[in-house]
Design an enzyme around this catalytic site. Structure first.
Site, short mmCIF file in Angstrom:
data_model
loop_
_atom_site.label_atom_id
_atom_site.label_comp_id
_atom_site.label_asym_id
_atom_site.label_seq_id
_atom_site.Cartn_x
_atom_site.Cartn_y
_atom_site.Cartn_z
N ASP A 129 -31.69 18.81 -6.73
CA ASP A 129 -32.25 17.47 -6.87
C ASP A 129 -33.77 17.46 -6.82
O ASP A 129 -34.40 16.54 -7.30
CB ASP A 129 -31.69 16.52 -5.79
CG ASP A 129 -31.83 17.09 -4.38
OD1 ASP A 129 -32.64 18.02 -4.20
OD2 ASP A 129 -31.12 16.61 -3.48
N ASP B 207 -25.56 21.90 -3.21
CA ASP B 207 -26.34 21.35 -2.11
C ASP B 207 -25.39 20.67 -1.13
O ASP B 207 -24.25 20.34 -1.48
CB ASP B 207 -27.31 20.27 -2.63
CG ASP B 207 -28.57 20.90 -3.23
OD1 ASP B 207 -28.83 22.06 -2.93
OD2 ASP B 207 -29.26 20.21 -3.98
N ASP C 114 -36.13 22.95 -7.17
CA ASP C 114 -34.82 23.47 -7.60
C ASP C 114 -34.83 23.86 -9.07
O ASP C 114 -33.87 24.48 -9.54
CB ASP C 114 -33.72 22.43 -7.36
CG ASP C 114 -33.38 22.26 -5.89
OD1 ASP C 114 -33.43 23.27 -5.17
OD2 ASP C 114 -33.09 21.14 -5.47
#
Length: 1003
Positions: free
Chosen positions: A744, A454, A748
């Site tokens: 997070d 990310d 996901d």
């Protein structure tokens, strides 16, 4: 050997292996000395099946229990007449007991809840306020804990040290040796008297006890390390209103009456009731096994501990805690199935099995040859029909040697060395801000070839600030008053954050970093959060999720009318707008010229590495209800904000380190592509030959196009969770990459589940993401991910070092005793001596080599990847080279030792065998030092930093001196002269230049 291992033991994956695969390798382990110890850190398949069956039946079981309780209560007319509160609860001002409160949630009975005055009435009986939460001092807190219990679950009783001693004693070969020792004692005392006849038997007993206690100590220390790590895994914090202000508390501090704030991805920490919220969906699969989410609202207010918030947000009144909750009761009935074994554990179990079979054949042949030699000598002497006690002791000694060969040959410590190394690495990684939830992740991370990271919070600091804005088509902060009113309303009502008063009486902003930045911007404009929230009534909320990349709210305005506010990814929200507020505060049509201006503003902000968000609103017709979807078009654009989220210090260096280690770093983000490219270039991720692509474009590619571009993709912007999942799946299956993925959010979870290693963020991550992950990055820092990769490589290499060392000892010990038995009719290494050698190479060897800390050289090698051989050609070169040298030395001593050292007399054989034993042990000690590096010539580099290694080597030397000089009677040794000691040490020392020579042989 590698082909055999892959065939029978290669099917186990790093995670999600089927029970059939786990059972298959167990069935292949046909030679196990101690199953309790060998399979201690593997999944208990039987218990796991029982747990799955119980979870599937839990819902029906709960219905039966509730029906039985209801019938019981009806029979006793307990509910028909009146509700009685026990005296201890009544005396402390409570209007309900812990059991009755528990039954309200457990029963899902609306009538029962209504009888107590609904949620508000129950809150009053629990002496709490639905707005300010519990108000209590320490004395009242203690009283509430005593009456209602704490939010803790009963844990399994800690296993004592003596349990590990008992398990170490379950070793079948040690049991056989113990029987041999007992028989030796009986026969020896009967023939030679006490104490002379007891020496051999007592020597074996003492050796067995030493092996058992050293093994038990090592295993016990491992269990304590895993217990500490389990405690860390269970540390979960939650937002709670108590004593009038919001605060973060551990779930173990919760009490009935607390007001808990839940959001997407949170785990429900106790049984409770819904107070207020929007669009709440609960995943109860962990409790009932059903995957269909349950809607929770005022009509169905029941929230159960252990379930997950799949969508929406709400406030919950805690009603029941700890072992009274549904989760607590389920945990009390379930037995733990253990963690899945790691691929390395399985491979090393296979290695131990194969070597064990070879050792068993050698042991049988050695015993047969020794017995044949004894019979032959008896026949030559003509005494084949006359057998004395000495002959019986000789046969027993031969049998003990054969059994001890099996002890040495079956490397039971191989699979356990993995666990030891993993336990050590996991403990150290905790200090480096990485919490390992899945054992296999440690070793798998060492093979990682790709990291999909990310951007926000991982590569960047996650400390966001609005640094630029374009409100009402104006880049300056000069905003028309009417537009400012709409902007402030949009900021304070369409948010997942809150502005609350903290313990010190100051304003504190709670929420995600993005929400915090926007709320700070709203406060800087002079807005009042509480006043704005109180002046409007929320009709519907659609929380932000990474699929829509926007969030929305519908409000009933104080002056009448209904308004929708929308906030999210700038180009997505802007595409939903057909009007805009101009500099004069007027709403005008969003024509091509104005649209072009706003798009160029977005690109300018994004080019400066700013995260861009668009805020818009829309006035709706009356008659809108909570079930009416928020419109997807027809909005009026209020403005664009640019949020600065600086790159974390050290990220660029970490990315460069990954590149030198052969690990490709890819950025997968939901942000604007220009923002993503700017950050990726700053981090060193995006190179000139790399591709940056947007999720929608990626989705439209054909399979042929994907095969061409996926290896070159370095940045994926505006990606959805499905895009991330697709990318990870192709990298793993099509290109054979070992993929680590960070995440997070709740969405996901599929990608984290699909990846070889799922990395969840400890600060920004939801509980759902953390539960799907293998490793939790506690500081959300990319540099920590690189540290995890380094530790993973360290674990893999350490186990390789230990395997190299142990296989060398195995080969030499087997060949020496076998050839000696065949050629001379005696074995130079006795049972007691072989047990000592076994401990050096097994428990102590694992302790020394499996706990070697990582070094920077590890990140200069190419990753092993998915197809790498565990026992490499380099290892075989070192193993056979050292084995040939050691066997040559021992064979020369056996054939020419007496003449070389001038040994004659009755004790010459004893002295020679002692010299052989001593030289053999020192060869292993120096080879242990050689094994610190498999290819590097300088094996002493950093040796003094590893205190465990130095301690093991030093203690082994001390015990060896004691065995030779002081315990000769029990260990069949004789004190050696200074020359003989020097020879033994030099013999071992010579293995070091030989190791250097071997490492220069190319393979």
């Amino acid at each position: 050997m590698e082909d055999c291992l892959n065939e029978k033991f290669g099917g186990v994956k790093a995670k999600h292996s089927s029970l059939e695969v786990l059972q298959k390798w167990r069935d292949a382990c046909c030679l196990v000395k101690n199953s309790k110890r060998r399979f201690r850190f593997t999944a208990n398949i039987q218990k796991r099946n029982e747990a799955d069956a119980m979870r599937r039946n839990n819902k029906n079981l709960r219905v039966v229990i509730l029906a039985s309780k209801a019938a019981y209560r009806l029979i006793n007319c307990a509910e028909a007449s009146s509700h009685t509160v026990p005296e201890e609860f009544k005396a402390n001002g409570f209007g309900i007991s812990a059991d009755d409160a528990c039954f309200i949630v457990e029963s899902h009975n609306p009538e029962k809840l209504t009888r107590h005055g609904g949620v508000d009435g129950l809150a009053a009986k629990l002496k709490t306020c639905t707005t300010n939460g519990l108000a209590m001092d320490d004395q009242e807190l203690t009283c509430r804990q005593q009456l209602f219990g704490t939010n803790e679950f009963t844990e399994r009783e800690r296993r004592s040290f003596w349990v590990f001693v008992y398990e170490a004693l379950q070793d079948m070969t040690l049991m056989v040796l113990a029987v041999c020792a007992f028989v030796s004692l009986i026969v020896g005392i009967a023939t030679e008297g006490w104490p002379t006849g007891a020496h051999d038997g007592l020597g074996i007993v003492a050796s067995i006890l030493l092996v058992v206690f050293v093994t038990a100590t090592s295993d016990y220390r491992q269990s304590l390390q895993f217990r500490d790590l389990d405690k860390e895994k269970k540390k979960i914090s939650i937002q709670v209103t108590r004593n009038g202000y919001r605060q973060k508390l551990s779930i173990y501090e919760l009490l009935p009456g607390d007001i808990v704030h839940l959001a997407i991805g949170d785990q429900v920490p106790a049984d409770g009731l819904f107070l207020s919220g929007f669009a709440v969906s609960i995943d109860e699969s962990s409790l009932t096994g059903e995957s269909e989410p349950v809607k929770v609202n005022t009509e169905n207010p029941y929230l159960l501990s252990g379930t997950k918030v799949q969508d929406g947000s709400c406030k919950m009144l805690v009603v029941t805690v700890g072992m009274r909750t549904q989760w607590g009761k389920l945990m009390a009935t379930l037995t733990e199935g253990g963690n899945d074994e790691t691929p390395l554990q399985v491979k090393l179990n296979g290695c131990a099995t194969i070597i064990g079979k070879i050792g068993l054949v050698f042991a049988i042949v050695t015993f047969a040859v020794l017995v044949q030699k004894l019979f032959a000598s008896k026949i030559i002497d003509g005494s084949q029909w006359s057998w004395s006690g000495d002959d019986a002791l000789m046969l027993l000694e031969y049998f003990a040697i054969a059994v001890t060969i099996v002890v040495v040959a079956v490397p039971e410590g191989l699979p356990l060395a993995v666990t030891l190394s993993l336990a050590f690495a996991m403990k150290k990684m905790m200090n480096d801000k990485a919490l390992v939830r899945n054992l296999a992740a440690c070793e798998t991370m060492g093979s990682a070839t790709t990291i999909c990271s990310d951007k926000t919070g991982t590569l960047t600091t996650n400390h966001m600030t609005v640094v630029k804005s374009c409100i009402c088509l104006n880049v300056s902060n000069d905003i028309h008053e009417s537009a400012k009113k709409i902007l402030v309303q949009s900021i304070f009502t369409n948010t997942g954050g809150e502005v609350v008063v903290n313990k010190e009486g100051k304003n504190e902003i709670l929420g995600s970093p993005t929400d915090t930045a926007i709320l700070e911007f709203g406060l800087s404009l002079g807005g009042d959060f509480q006043a704005e929230r109180e002046s409007t009534k929320v009709i519907r909320v659609e929380p932000f999720n990474s699929t829509k990349k926007q969030m929305g709210v519908v409000l009933e305005l104080p002056e009448g009318g209904v308004r929708a506010h929308c906030k999210g990814a700038s180009e997505i929200v802007l595409a939903a707008c057909d009007k805009v507020i101009n500099r004069n505060g007027e709403v005008v049509t969003l024509d091509d010229e104005l649209l072009s201006y706003l798009k160029s503003t977005i690109d300018t902000f994004a080019g400066e590495a700013l995260r861009t968000l668009c805020l818009a609103y829309m006035d709706l017709e009356d008659g809108v209800s909570a079930d009416t979807p928020i419109p997807s078009s027809g909005y009026t654009c209020i403005g664009i904000v640019g949020i600065k989220d600086p790159v974390r210090p050290g990220v660029k260096e970490s990315v460069a380190l990954c590149r030198s280690a052969g690990i490709t770093v890819r950025m997968v983000t939901g942000d604007n592509i220009n923002t993503a490219k700017a950050i990726a270039r700053e981090c060193g991720i995006l190179t000139d030959d790399g591709i940056a692509i947007e999720g929608p474009d990626f989705r439209e590619k054909s399979m042929e196009e994907l095969l061409e571009i996926i290896p070159k993709i370095q940045v994926m912007a505006r990606s959805s969770p499905l895009d991330k999942h697709t990318l990870v799946k192709h990298l793993r299956t099509t290109f054979g990459e070992v993929v680590a993925v960070t995440g997070d959010g709740t969405n996901d979870a599929p990608a984290l589940h699909e990846a070889d290693i799922g990395l969840a963020m400890g600060i920004a991550g939801t509980e759902v993401a953390k539960e799907s992950a293998d490793v939790i990055i506690l500081d959300d820092n990319f540099s920590t991910i690189v540290t995890v990769a380094k530790w993973g490589r360290s674990v893999y290499v350490n186990i390789q070092k230990f395997v190299q060392f142990q296989l060398t000892v195995n080969i030499v010990a087997l060949i020496v005793n076998f050839t000696s038995a065949c050629l001379t009719g005696t074995a130079p290494l006795t049972a007691v001596q072989l047990l000592w050698v076994n401990m050096i190479m097994d428990t102590l060897g694992a302790l020394a080599l499996a706990t070697e800390p990582p070094n920077d050289e590890l990140m200069k090698r190419a990753p092993v990847g998915r197809k790498g051989n565990f026992i490499s050609n380099v290892m075989w070169r070192n193993i056979f080279g050292q084995a040939v040298y050691q066997f040559g030395v021992i064979w020369l001593l056996q054939t020419n030792g007496k003449s070389f050292f001038g040994l004659d007399g009755d004790d010459s054989d004893l002295i020679l065998n002692t010299l052989i034993f001593n030289s053999f042990v020192f060869c292993q000690l120096f080879n242990e030092v050689n094994s610190r590096e498999m290819e590097k010539e300088n094996v002493l580099d950093g040796i003094w930093k590893n205190k465990v290694f130095i301690s093991v080597i030093a203690s082994t030397v001390v015990f060896q001196v004691i065995i030779i000089e002081c315990l000769g009677t029990f260990a069949n040794t004789s004190p050696l002269t200074a020359t003989q000691w020097l020879f033994s040490i030099l013999t071992g020392c010579l293995s070091m230049p030989i190791a250097v020579f071997l490492k220069r042989i190319p393979v």
